[in-house]
Design an enzyme around this catalytic site. Sequence first.
Site, PDB file in Angstrom:
ATOM      1  N   ASP A   4       2.068  -0.560  11.689  1.00  0.00           N
ATOM      2  CA  ASP A   4       1.830  -1.911  12.230  1.00  0.00           C
ATOM      3  C   ASP A   4       3.052  -2.817  12.112  1.00  0.00           C
ATOM      4  O   ASP A   4       2.922  -4.042  12.120  1.00  0.00           O
ATOM      5  CB  ASP A   4       0.624  -2.548  11.527  1.00  0.00           C
ATOM      6  CG  ASP A   4       0.876  -2.762  10.037  1.00  0.00           C
ATOM      7  OD1 ASP A   4       1.816  -2.153   9.490  1.00  0.00           O
ATOM      8  OD2 ASP A   4       0.130  -3.534   9.413  1.00  0.00           O
ATOM      9  N   ASP A  25      -0.178   2.347   8.382  1.00  0.00           N
ATOM     10  CA  ASP A  25      -0.763   1.604   9.502  1.00  0.00           C
ATOM     11  C   ASP A  25       0.053   1.636  10.800  1.00  0.00           C
ATOM     12  O   ASP A  25      -0.467   1.352  11.873  1.00  0.00           O
ATOM     13  CB  ASP A  25      -0.964   0.130   9.109  1.00  0.00           C
ATOM     14  CG  ASP A  25      -1.878  -0.031   7.904  1.00  0.00           C
ATOM     15  OD1 ASP A  25      -2.664   0.900   7.641  1.00  0.00           O
ATOM     16  OD2 ASP A  25      -1.806  -1.067   7.234  1.00  0.00           O
ATOM     17  N   ARG A  73      -5.486  -1.790   8.954  1.00  0.00           N
ATOM     18  CA  ARG A  73      -5.460  -3.257   8.827  1.00  0.00           C
ATOM     19  C   ARG A  73      -5.732  -3.869  10.194  1.00  0.00           C
ATOM     20  O   ARG A  73      -6.725  -3.514  10.816  1.00  0.00           O
ATOM     21  CB  ARG A  73      -4.112  -3.714   8.251  1.00  0.00           C
ATOM     22  CG  ARG A  73      -4.204  -5.002   7.456  1.00  0.00           C
ATOM     23  CD  ARG A  73      -2.873  -5.401   6.878  1.00  0.00           C
ATOM     24  NE  ARG A  73      -2.503  -4.597   5.738  1.00  0.00           N
ATOM     25  CZ  ARG A  73      -2.909  -4.843   4.486  1.00  0.00           C
ATOM     26  NH1 ARG A  73      -3.674  -5.874   4.257  1.00  0.00           N
ATOM     27  NH2 ARG A  73      -2.547  -4.091   3.492  1.00  0.00           N
ATOM     28  N   ASP A 132       5.425  -5.277   5.803  1.00  0.00           N
ATOM     29  CA  ASP A 132       6.079  -6.550   6.138  1.00  0.00           C
ATOM     30  C   ASP A 132       6.229  -7.491   4.942  1.00  0.00           C
ATOM     31  O   ASP A 132       7.206  -8.224   4.838  1.00  0.00           O
ATOM     32  CB  ASP A 132       5.395  -7.237   7.327  1.00  0.00           C
ATOM     33  CG  ASP A 132       3.892  -7.369   7.152  1.00  0.00           C
ATOM     34  OD1 ASP A 132       3.376  -6.947   6.102  1.00  0.00           O
ATOM     35  OD2 ASP A 132       3.236  -7.900   8.058  1.00  0.00           O
ATOM     36  N   GLY A 139       0.846  -1.209   0.000  1.00  0.00           N
ATOM     37  CA  GLY A 139       0.000   0.000   0.000  1.00  0.00           C
ATOM     38  C   GLY A 139       0.873   1.247   0.000  1.00  0.00           C
ATOM     39  O   GLY A 139       1.855   1.313   0.735  1.00  0.00           O
ATOM     40  N   ARG A 162       0.936  -5.162  -5.228  1.00  0.00           N
ATOM     41  CA  ARG A 162       1.148  -6.340  -4.381  1.00  0.00           C
ATOM     42  C   ARG A 162       1.358  -7.501  -5.359  1.00  0.00           C
ATOM     43  O   ARG A 162       0.470  -7.815  -6.148  1.00  0.00           O
ATOM     44  CB  ARG A 162      -0.052  -6.589  -3.476  1.00  0.00           C
ATOM     45  CG  ARG A 162      -0.437  -5.342  -2.621  1.00  0.00           C
ATOM     46  CD  ARG A 162      -1.496  -5.692  -1.597  1.00  0.00           C
ATOM     47  NE  ARG A 162      -2.232  -4.531  -1.118  1.00  0.00           N
ATOM     48  CZ  ARG A 162      -1.891  -3.801  -0.063  1.00  0.00           C
ATOM     49  NH1 ARG A 162      -0.812  -4.075   0.618  1.00  0.00           N
ATOM     50  NH2 ARG A 162      -2.645  -2.783   0.319  1.00  0.00           N
ATOM     51  N   THR A 215       4.234   2.514   5.522  1.00  0.00           N
ATOM     52  CA  THR A 215       2.810   2.148   5.538  1.00  0.00           C
ATOM     53  C   THR A 215       2.105   3.084   6.499  1.00  0.00           C
ATOM     54  O   THR A 215       2.661   3.425   7.551  1.00  0.00           O
ATOM     55  CB  THR A 215       2.569   0.685   5.976  1.00  0.00           C
ATOM     56  OG1 THR A 215       1.189   0.546   6.384  1.00  0.00           O
ATOM     57  CG2 THR A 215       3.419   0.246   7.153  1.00  0.00           C
TER      58      THR A 215
HETATM   59  O1  F6P Z   1      -1.747  -1.130   4.563  1.00  0.00           O
HETATM   60  C1  F6P Z   1      -2.339   0.063   4.207  1.00  0.00           C
HETATM   61  C2  F6P Z   1      -3.818  -0.118   4.004  1.00  0.00           C
HETATM   62  O2  F6P Z   1      -4.363   1.122   3.596  1.00  0.00           O
HETATM   63  C3  F6P Z   1      -4.586  -0.662   5.201  1.00  0.00           C
HETATM   64  O3  F6P Z   1      -4.845   0.318   6.181  1.00  0.00           O
HETATM   65  C4  F6P Z   1      -5.813  -1.209   4.546  1.00  0.00           C
HETATM   66  O4  F6P Z   1      -6.372  -2.248   5.313  1.00  0.00           O
HETATM   67  C5  F6P Z   1      -5.287  -1.740   3.233  1.00  0.00           C
HETATM   68  O5  F6P Z   1      -4.068  -1.067   2.990  1.00  0.00           O
HETATM   69  C6  F6P Z   1      -6.193  -1.520   2.056  1.00  0.00           C
HETATM   70  O6  F6P Z   1      -5.634  -2.184   0.971  1.00  0.00           O
HETATM   71  P1  F6P Z   1      -6.064  -1.926  -0.544  1.00  0.00           P
HETATM   72  O7  F6P Z   1      -5.529  -0.565  -0.933  1.00  0.00           O
HETATM   73  O8  F6P Z   1      -5.383  -3.007  -1.282  1.00  0.00           O
HETATM   74  O9  F6P Z   1      -7.542  -1.934  -0.584  1.00  0.00           O
END
Ligand code: F6P
Length: 353
Positions: free
Chosen positions: A132, A130, A174, A106, A14, A75, A128
Amino acid sequence: MAKFQRIGVLTSGGDAPGMNAAVRAVTRSALLCGVEVMGIYGGYQGLMDDEMKLFHSSDVSGIISRGGTILYSARALEFKTEEGMAKAIAVCKKNHIDGIVAIGGDGTFRGATDLSIRGIPTVGIPGTIDNDISSTDYTIGFDTAMNTVIDLIDKLRDTCESHARCNVVEVMGRGAGDIAIQSGLATGAIAIAVGEIPFDEEAAIERIRSARANGKRNFIVVVAEGKENYAEGFTKRIQEQTGIESRFTRLGHVQRGGNPTLRDRVTASMMGSFAVDKLFEGQSDIVVCERNSRIVAMNIGFALKVDKLFKGKLTPEEIAAIPPAELSEMQKICDERQAKKMMLYNTARITCK
Ligand code: F6P
């Protein structure tokens, strides 16, 4: 001092505000040492697909203030396979890339280890929104995302005040409640619900009821997305049990955009330069971390284990296999992280009344 001729830089997972500042710092720090830099587009997928361009200093000009990532992100499932990895190594060889700096979460670090093992020294930088990644106190993008969140919640509070309503706001993160806890504290939320701390719903509803009885018109409740399938139902229960008209708002991807704050620009720049220093010193398979306000390097395998330990994802057998000194170091990092989280959460609880 290891001899490098050309390194690659990529962003993966992300996107997060501040990634561009890190790309800029990596590029300019390497160029200053006489090492060429390949900007790899689209994360590990772009590496496998040979999507890259030789960067000059001017390629990273004017990007420190920009959100998103000029290198784009993805990803890449194929990268986890042997075939994908072989493709990536072949592309590195073809393009004379002898080291990589990978900015992301990660998943990005697992990829960095795989590359390091196969002879392409790779250094990870945590990026990120998050926050996290348990081995580091801070991840690039967290501060900007929270500032976006508090700006939006302040706006929701205005309309709640006008209409005497409650607004339940779901924020990203997340599995981690860090964005919810800190933005909830900073906006005076009457309740904060996150996945990793038990939440007393009855007490929260009672707090809202009694504050209304004392004349309070507006209420903000912050829920982390890690508390799955919860926020909308809770909104309904607040309305049913207090009689206060309630609305649900999911902030969504708006939290990932925007110009990075000072904190993210500075931290990303420091981490980017540090990553290049460590790579050129001959270190590899490390992740750059912020620990107690210092930028340090940590072995990726160790960092990933700390993360799993903190998130309760290690089996008793896996824990037993960790040498005692290492385990106690890991436990110390986890304990400090948990203590900080609880201190912020409790401060929010105490000050919202
Ligand atoms: O890891 C960053 C994040 O924005 C999280 O907070 C969220 O759960 C996820 O990515 C959303 O992923 P995507 O952009 O693939 O929908």
